[in-house]
Design a protein around this motif. Sequence first.
Motif, PDB file in Angstrom:
ATOM      1  N   GLN A   1      44.172  48.778  34.910  1.00 26.00           N
ATOM      2  CA  GLN A   1      43.596  50.003  35.469  1.00 26.00           C
ATOM      3  C   GLN A   1      42.216  50.281  34.888  1.00 26.00           C
ATOM      4  N   THR A   2      42.021  49.967  33.612  1.00 20.74           N
ATOM      5  CA  THR A   2      40.690  50.105  33.025  1.00 20.74           C
ATOM      6  C   THR A   2      39.715  49.138  33.686  1.00 20.74           C
ATOM      7  N   GLY A   3      40.165  47.882  33.882  1.00 24.33           N
ATOM      8  CA  GLY A   3      39.307  46.888  34.521  1.00 24.33           C
ATOM      9  C   GLY A   3      38.906  47.281  35.923  1.00 24.33           C
ATOM     10  N   PHE A   4      39.817  47.896  36.660  1.00 27.41           N
ATOM     11  CA  PHE A   4      39.514  48.392  38.011  1.00 27.41           C
ATOM     12  C   PHE A   4      38.546  49.562  37.935  1.00 27.41           C
ATOM     13  N   SER A   5      38.802  50.473  37.026  1.00 25.30           N
ATOM     14  CA  SER A   5      38.074  51.736  36.999  1.00 25.30           C
ATOM     15  C   SER A   5      36.626  51.578  36.573  1.00 25.30           C
ATOM     16  N   VAL A   6      36.343  50.661  35.645  1.00 21.98           N
ATOM     17  CA  VAL A   6      34.974  50.542  35.125  1.00 21.98           C
ATOM     18  C   VAL A   6      33.977  50.199  36.239  1.00 21.98           C
ATOM     19  N   PRO A   7      34.135  49.074  36.951  1.00 19.41           N
ATOM     20  CA  PRO A   7      33.143  48.789  38.005  1.00 19.41           C
ATOM     21  C   PRO A   7      33.245  49.738  39.186  1.00 19.41           C
ATOM     22  N   TYR A   8      34.460  50.137  39.560  1.00 18.85           N
ATOM     23  CA  TYR A   8      34.620  50.969  40.748  1.00 18.85           C
ATOM     24  C   TYR A   8      33.948  52.327  40.577  1.00 18.85           C
TER      25      TYR A   8
ATOM     26  N   VAL B   1      39.438  46.003  48.659  1.00 18.86           N
ATOM     27  CA  VAL B   1      39.118  46.394  47.286  1.00 18.86           C
ATOM     28  C   VAL B   1      40.339  46.795  46.450  1.00 18.86           C
ATOM     29  N   PRO B   2      41.366  47.516  46.956  1.00 13.98           N
ATOM     30  CA  PRO B   2      42.451  47.897  46.051  1.00 13.98           C
ATOM     31  C   PRO B   2      43.163  46.700  45.418  1.00 13.98           C
ATOM     32  N   SER B   3      43.597  45.754  46.242  1.00 18.89           N
ATOM     33  CA  SER B   3      44.358  44.630  45.713  1.00 18.89           C
ATOM     34  C   SER B   3      43.471  43.585  45.064  1.00 18.89           C
ATOM     35  N   LEU B   4      42.267  43.382  45.574  1.00 14.04           N
ATOM     36  CA  LEU B   4      41.376  42.368  45.011  1.00 14.04           C
ATOM     37  C   LEU B   4      40.981  42.725  43.586  1.00 14.04           C
ATOM     38  N   LEU B   5      40.559  43.974  43.367  1.00  8.25           N
ATOM     39  CA  LEU B   5      40.166  44.369  42.015  1.00  8.25           C
ATOM     40  C   LEU B   5      41.363  44.477  41.077  1.00  8.25           C
ATOM     41  N   ALA B   6      42.501  44.912  41.603  1.00  3.89           N
ATOM     42  CA  ALA B   6      43.690  44.990  40.751  1.00  3.89           C
ATOM     43  C   ALA B   6      44.155  43.606  40.320  1.00  3.89           C
ATOM     44  N   ALA B   7      43.986  42.608  41.192  1.00  7.10           N
ATOM     45  CA  ALA B   7      44.538  41.282  40.940  1.00  7.10           C
ATOM     46  C   ALA B   7      43.747  40.483  39.925  1.00  7.10           C
ATOM     47  N   ILE B   8      42.495  40.818  39.673  1.00  4.91           N
ATOM     48  CA  ILE B   8      41.662  39.966  38.813  1.00  4.91           C
ATOM     49  C   ILE B   8      41.677  40.412  37.356  1.00  4.91           C
ATOM     50  N   PHE B   9      42.499  41.418  37.022  1.00  7.83           N
ATOM     51  CA  PHE B   9      42.632  41.842  35.630  1.00  7.83           C
ATOM     52  C   PHE B   9      44.096  41.738  35.199  1.00  7.83           C
ATOM     53  N   PRO B  10      44.361  41.381  33.944  1.00  5.21           N
ATOM     54  CA  PRO B  10      45.748  41.315  33.468  1.00  5.21           C
ATOM     55  C   PRO B  10      46.344  42.701  33.313  1.00  5.21           C
ATOM     56  N   THR B  11      47.667  42.759  33.245  1.00  5.48           N
ATOM     57  CA  THR B  11      48.391  44.031  33.262  1.00  5.48           C
ATOM     58  C   THR B  11      47.930  44.988  32.176  1.00  5.48           C
TER      59      THR B  11
ATOM     60  N   LEU C   1      31.817  42.059  36.579  1.00  6.50           N
ATOM     61  CA  LEU C   1      30.603  41.876  37.379  1.00  6.50           C
ATOM     62  C   LEU C   1      30.943  41.568  38.830  1.00  6.50           C
ATOM     63  N   PHE C   2      31.961  40.738  39.048  1.00  7.78           N
ATOM     64  CA  PHE C   2      32.401  40.449  40.413  1.00  7.78           C
ATOM     65  C   PHE C   2      32.887  41.730  41.091  1.00  7.78           C
ATOM     66  N   GLY C   3      33.691  42.524  40.373  1.00 11.00           N
ATOM     67  CA  GLY C   3      34.183  43.775  40.941  1.00 11.00           C
ATOM     68  C   GLY C   3      33.069  44.736  41.278  1.00 11.00           C
ATOM     69  N   ALA C   4      32.063  44.849  40.388  1.00 11.62           N
ATOM     70  CA  ALA C   4      30.934  45.745  40.653  1.00 11.62           C
ATOM     71  C   ALA C   4      30.168  45.293  41.894  1.00 11.62           C
ATOM     72  N   LEU C   5      29.949  43.974  42.014  1.00 13.20           N
ATOM     73  CA  LEU C   5      29.258  43.446  43.190  1.00 13.20           C
ATOM     74  C   LEU C   5      30.006  43.788  44.469  1.00 13.20           C
TER      75      LEU C   5
ATOM     76  N   ILE D   1      31.771  53.461  38.311  1.00 10.07           N
ATOM     77  CA  ILE D   1      30.337  53.464  38.010  1.00 10.07           C
ATOM     78  C   ILE D   1      29.523  53.221  39.273  1.00 10.07           C
ATOM     79  N   VAL D   2      29.910  52.230  40.069  1.00 13.75           N
ATOM     80  CA  VAL D   2      29.151  51.921  41.285  1.00 13.75           C
ATOM     81  C   VAL D   2      29.247  53.065  42.295  1.00 13.75           C
ATOM     82  N   VAL D   3      30.454  53.596  42.504  1.00 13.90           N
ATOM     83  CA  VAL D   3      30.619  54.678  43.480  1.00 13.90           C
ATOM     84  C   VAL D   3      29.816  55.904  43.075  1.00 13.90           C
TER      85      VAL D   3
END
Length: 453
Positions: free
Chosen positions: A373-380, A359-369, A247-251, A382-384
């Motif tokens: 990439q899935t965590g980054f891709s879902v909000p990014y 956005v690249p490093s912020l969204l990558a940093a808030i999900f575990p390894t 939700l934070f990433g989508a915002l 869909i919103v775009v």
Amino acid sequence: MSRPATPESAHRARRNIRLGSLGAALEYYDFVAYLYVATLIGHAFFPADMSDTMRLVQTLAIYSTGLLIRPVAGILIARMADRVGRKRLFVLTVAVMSVATLLIGLLPTYDQVGWVAPVLLLLLRLAQGCAVGGELPAAAVFVSEHARPDGVARAGAFQQMTAYSGLLIGAGAAFLSGLVATHLTPDTPSLAWRLPFLVGGVLGFASVYLRRNLDETPAFVREGGDRAQRPVAPVREVLDTHRGPVLFGALFVVAVTLVNITYFNYWPTYLQSALHHPASTALASSLVAIAGAMVAMPAWGYVADRFGWRRMLTWVGLATTATTLLLLVVLPTLPPGSTLAIWIQLPAAMAGGGIPAAVPSLLAAIFPTEVRQTGFSVPYNIVVALLGGFLNLILVGLVAGIGARAPMYVVLLAAAIALLAAVLVVRIRFHLGRGARPARGVARSGEPEPVSG
């Protein structure tokens, strides 16, 4: 405990970051190149007796299909990348994008094959959309995982700066191809729309060649390399376990999309249609703004690495608000063709550029390894796809409905979201960069322990 980096390993990490950033430039290149030659594509791929408006609508509709396919394709590609590794899918996405872009430049026209021509264009746009949906999340994760712990934000900002170079190259390629078709090869006018895609395809294949020798990211090898740690269903894992970061990433991606589309995509159209500046002034203003944002992005990355995300987002939000208010007051009062109209957006672009730089490093940093990439891709994605695909039309409607100051109101909304993100970011657990923890409940020395999101 990790071993200290050797000069050789540091050099390889920098090389991986540089080469890993190249593909993102192709995404922005394609985005601009297609729109710059959209009118010519409409004439080439639809019947001559169709109205100009309908041809343009059909051309933009085909373009939009590439955006709409992004969420599904991007999430599937990210899912595979979290299972089999970053490098393999990273090479695949840029290869698919390069082939599709090159083939668009070689397509037969409507006069040659009839309705087969727009159908082929549609299929290739779908292929491009699939590749692009996986490219930027892949580049962001790849670059962030190769960065030093104290340089994650700078690496992401560098990747975004490189991506923005695609905007400049795309605009330049469209402009030069028109000159070539008009003055050097007048017997082949189709080069005016073919050349940007041919050039993009060649650049893409060069990127594929350079990416062959990239290294898998240390984070994936160390933490994701164990098959037992990889979730069977990364998407479900992300949505069930990491809802706060999603939700934070989508915002935050909403703010990024508002700035990107308004200041770096819609701006030339806005200056010409709403404020009646000549095309030369509009193009020059757009190029100055893009260049200014690119110059500022590494500085914003340094701020995040040095002072933390909360302060960086706060300063970005305040700076974007102040410089956008200046635009709001001054720009609509300038006479058409004013030289100041070229430069007045520069401070706002440099300030607002900090939002996409994050956005690249912020969204990558808030999900575990294991699901990064899935965590980054879902909000990014869909919103775009949902917002970015329609924001140009929304902006046109806002200008018609509430006046010429409407685009600045949109960017002020993005600045407000950045300030809200600065408040929320301290509640998000980080896995890379400043504030990252190697294990739950263990904070790094000297860093406040973040609360899980």
